[in-house]
Write a protein that holds these residues in place. Sequence first.
Motif, mmCIF file in Angstrom:
data_model
loop_
_atom_site.group_PDB
_atom_site.id
_atom_site.type_symbol
_atom_site.label_atom_id
_atom_site.label_comp_id
_atom_site.label_asym_id
_atom_site.label_seq_id
_atom_site.Cartn_x
_atom_site.Cartn_y
_atom_site.Cartn_z
ATOM 1 N N PRO A 182 0.823 -1.209 0.000
ATOM 2 C CA PRO A 182 0.000 0.000 0.000
ATOM 3 C C PRO A 182 0.855 1.255 0.000
ATOM 4 O O PRO A 182 1.984 1.266 0.458
ATOM 5 C CB PRO A 182 -0.809 -0.124 1.287
ATOM 6 C CG PRO A 182 0.024 -1.001 2.175
ATOM 7 C CD PRO A 182 0.728 -1.951 1.266
ATOM 8 N N VAL A 183 0.268 2.323 -0.558
ATOM 9 C CA VAL A 183 0.929 3.631 -0.587
ATOM 10 C C VAL A 183 0.109 4.594 0.256
ATOM 11 O O VAL A 183 -1.095 4.755 0.034
ATOM 12 C CB VAL A 183 1.068 4.154 -2.031
ATOM 13 C CG1 VAL A 183 1.624 5.573 -2.027
ATOM 14 C CG2 VAL A 183 1.963 3.239 -2.854
ATOM 15 N N SER B 230 -3.773 3.664 -0.330
ATOM 16 C CA SER B 230 -4.163 3.131 -1.641
ATOM 17 C C SER B 230 -3.310 1.938 -2.009
ATOM 18 O O SER B 230 -2.110 1.881 -1.675
ATOM 19 C CB SER B 230 -4.012 4.205 -2.727
ATOM 20 O OG SER B 230 -4.694 5.389 -2.380
ATOM 21 N N GLN B 231 -3.879 1.024 -2.746
ATOM 22 C CA GLN B 231 -3.117 -0.099 -3.296
ATOM 23 C C GLN B 231 -3.870 -0.717 -4.470
ATOM 24 O O GLN B 231 -5.085 -0.528 -4.629
ATOM 25 C CB GLN B 231 -2.836 -1.158 -2.232
ATOM 26 C CG GLN B 231 -4.079 -1.868 -1.748
ATOM 27 C CD GLN B 231 -3.775 -2.997 -0.792
ATOM 28 O OE1 GLN B 231 -4.637 -3.442 -0.057
ATOM 29 N NE2 GLN B 231 -2.572 -3.482 -0.782
ATOM 30 N N GLN C 235 -8.976 1.813 -1.925
ATOM 31 C CA GLN C 235 -8.591 2.994 -1.145
ATOM 32 C C GLN C 235 -9.360 3.037 0.174
ATOM 33 O O GLN C 235 -10.565 2.834 0.207
ATOM 34 C CB GLN C 235 -8.854 4.279 -1.939
ATOM 35 C CG GLN C 235 -7.962 4.432 -3.161
ATOM 36 C CD GLN C 235 -8.123 5.782 -3.821
ATOM 37 O OE1 GLN C 235 -9.237 6.186 -4.151
ATOM 38 N NE2 GLN C 235 -7.022 6.484 -4.020
ATOM 39 N N LEU D 1 1.194 3.655 -8.057
ATOM 40 C CA LEU D 1 0.984 2.321 -7.504
ATOM 41 C C LEU D 1 1.512 1.274 -8.478
ATOM 42 O O LEU D 1 1.284 1.372 -9.688
ATOM 43 C CB LEU D 1 -0.498 2.082 -7.248
ATOM 44 C CG LEU D 1 -1.223 3.179 -6.449
ATOM 45 C CD1 LEU D 1 -2.721 2.917 -6.437
ATOM 46 C CD2 LEU D 1 -0.686 3.251 -5.042
#
Length: 723
Positions: free
Chosen positions: A38-39, A46-47, A66, A163
């Motif tokens: 995930p970011v 988010s991922q 998200q 991503l």
Amino acid sequence: MRTNGGTAAVMGGFRTWAVAGLAAALVVAGITGARAAPVQTEHTLSQLVAEGAAVPGQPLWVALDQKLQDGWHTYWINPGDSGLPTEVTWTLPPGWKAGPLDFPAPHRFTTGPLVNYGYEKATRVLVRLDVPADARPGGTVTLTAAANWLICADVCVPEDATLTLDVPVASSAAPDAAVAPLFAEARAALPVPSPYAASVSGGKTVITLRLAAPGLTADQVKDAYFFAENPDLVEAGAPQPVSFTKDGLVLTLKPTGRAKPGPVNGILEVTELVDGRPTTQALAIAIADGAGTPAASGGAAAGSAAAVLPLWQAVLFACLGGMVLNLMPCVFPVLSMKAMALVRHQGAHARVHGLVYTAGVLACFATIAAVLMALRAGGQEIGWGFQLQSPLVVAVLAYVMLLLGLSMSGVFTVGDRFMGAGQELTQGDGYAASFFTGVLASVVATPCTAPFMGAAVGYALLQPWYVALAVFLALGFGMALPFLALASSPWLLRHMPRPGAWMERLKQVLAFPLYGSAAWLVWVFAVQVGAIGMANILIGVVLVGFAAWLYGVTHYADGWRRRGGALGALVALVLAVTAVAAHDGGGDAAAAPGGATKVSGADGFETFSPATLDKLRADGRPVLVDFTAAWCITCLVNERVALSSDTVHQALKSRDVALLKGDWTNRDAEITRVLQAHGRSGVPLYLFYRPGQAEPDVWPQILTEAQVLDAVGSLPKRSASAE
């Protein structure tokens, strides 16, 4: 936008909680490779998540998952009174293609007088990726998505993240059970196609959305709200009063005044009381003939010209289009046959024949209009030439053409006992001949679309029945007008050749265009139903020929021989129709999803679908879409004259123009909706999409090579490296 120290502390806590929570969820679920790392951004985690491994030639579904900070929200396709939708730009391996974003049904957020559409807490947007057939199993590919979105609470913060997701490529694979619940939830959140037909009407001050759902009543429905995809269509902050009639639900919307005529797409959210509990369902609404978006999904164009035609112009266009129909090769043999018979008549007698012929044409066009409007009122997606989408109708027309040709060649004739029928129906001297010649000419004209008539018929199909009938009668009158003028002009009749032996010879010559028409219709039947159907209709052709010969050789015999010959001919005709009747619903012809006929790629064209068109346009390629049908003479002439030369092929190739073909030979509701969105009721339709241009260029119905080269030549040539 920067936050103060207190907000930063809160955000630090959010990041810690979100990452820890996501990690715990992964461990509990036992997910080991189905998701990328995930970011974390300021308010969002988010991922990317893949549904499974990539399989060559098969689609792979990926979710943008998200999680949002409490109290914050992101936006739908139409954000409402303010905001921006989430966008994703993909970097994919060569040959991979990404489809459009599939958003879940949105929620409403109210801030003072403003209403926004979007999501809070979490959202999952699905994307279909097409895996190329030459992808090599055993390896791993990296998918990269540059996502950007606007997230808001009391303030709004634009965020973005790059991503990445590593996906294995396998020769075969099943969905990853570890992420199956995620994708099941994401699909459950998508709107479902409405089981009820919807329609839109209105003008500058009000738009009325009607849902044909007689089962819905005020006692059942607690609330209803329409989310329009086009932000220029409806004022998001305006109330949407709901009422009910015997026909269903009626929603009153306030227009923005900025929308252009065109299709309407959106989501109708209906909250029903089920066992006393409110249950909300999101229904996907797509209305091809509304006053909505400039561009609908799958290339439905903005604002159809037909939707704004005044009645007088539609009637004029219909009349002109009907006149041009007389020049089409499908009408010429029948019309020539009747015109030749006029040399026997003069004065008032000839004028009456002209009027009776006109009556036959008008009666046939009125019948076609009535059937077409009745079927459309029943929910059928059909248009001009719909009857030729039935293989049985095509086969019967082929038999009729063959019988007329054999009669004109002298194989059989019909005696005086059948005056007003048989031969008299089309080639005799009686008034019945003139009437049924008009009927037959009208029927065989339906595969043709002439200039002017496309917009007129498209307009008619969007109007009340009495307006539609007026336009169709104008079309019929235009078609009958040249013959009526000839029959009513003593000067023209005086200058026609005198009767003589040449008439018999000319009648025999005119039989050959009829044989050609019969052969063409046999080919159309074969395209519709495949090789087995081809064998059956050829057997039917032999039986029809046998019936004509048997009737001819026994007709002038006495007693039981004449009756036996007539009975044998009738049995042969019945068997001929029976041979093809089983194929009326289609046979072994290859069909694409949705009923469209698959198109061979030998001529450079791929089968049209909205998803394919969207992907090609997303790649920045110019696209030519050819909507055609095997029974459309105009289409076939255009393909041969304007689209098949080496010069045109080279021009298309040098500018990297993608070619799509929508085959309407068999009935296809998706193609019908695209035709309607452009104000057309039938084929041909040519749409040319230029890169960066929201709306397509609509090419003329009668094409020339010069027109195609001029349109394509305005595009830049493909670079040498792209070659």
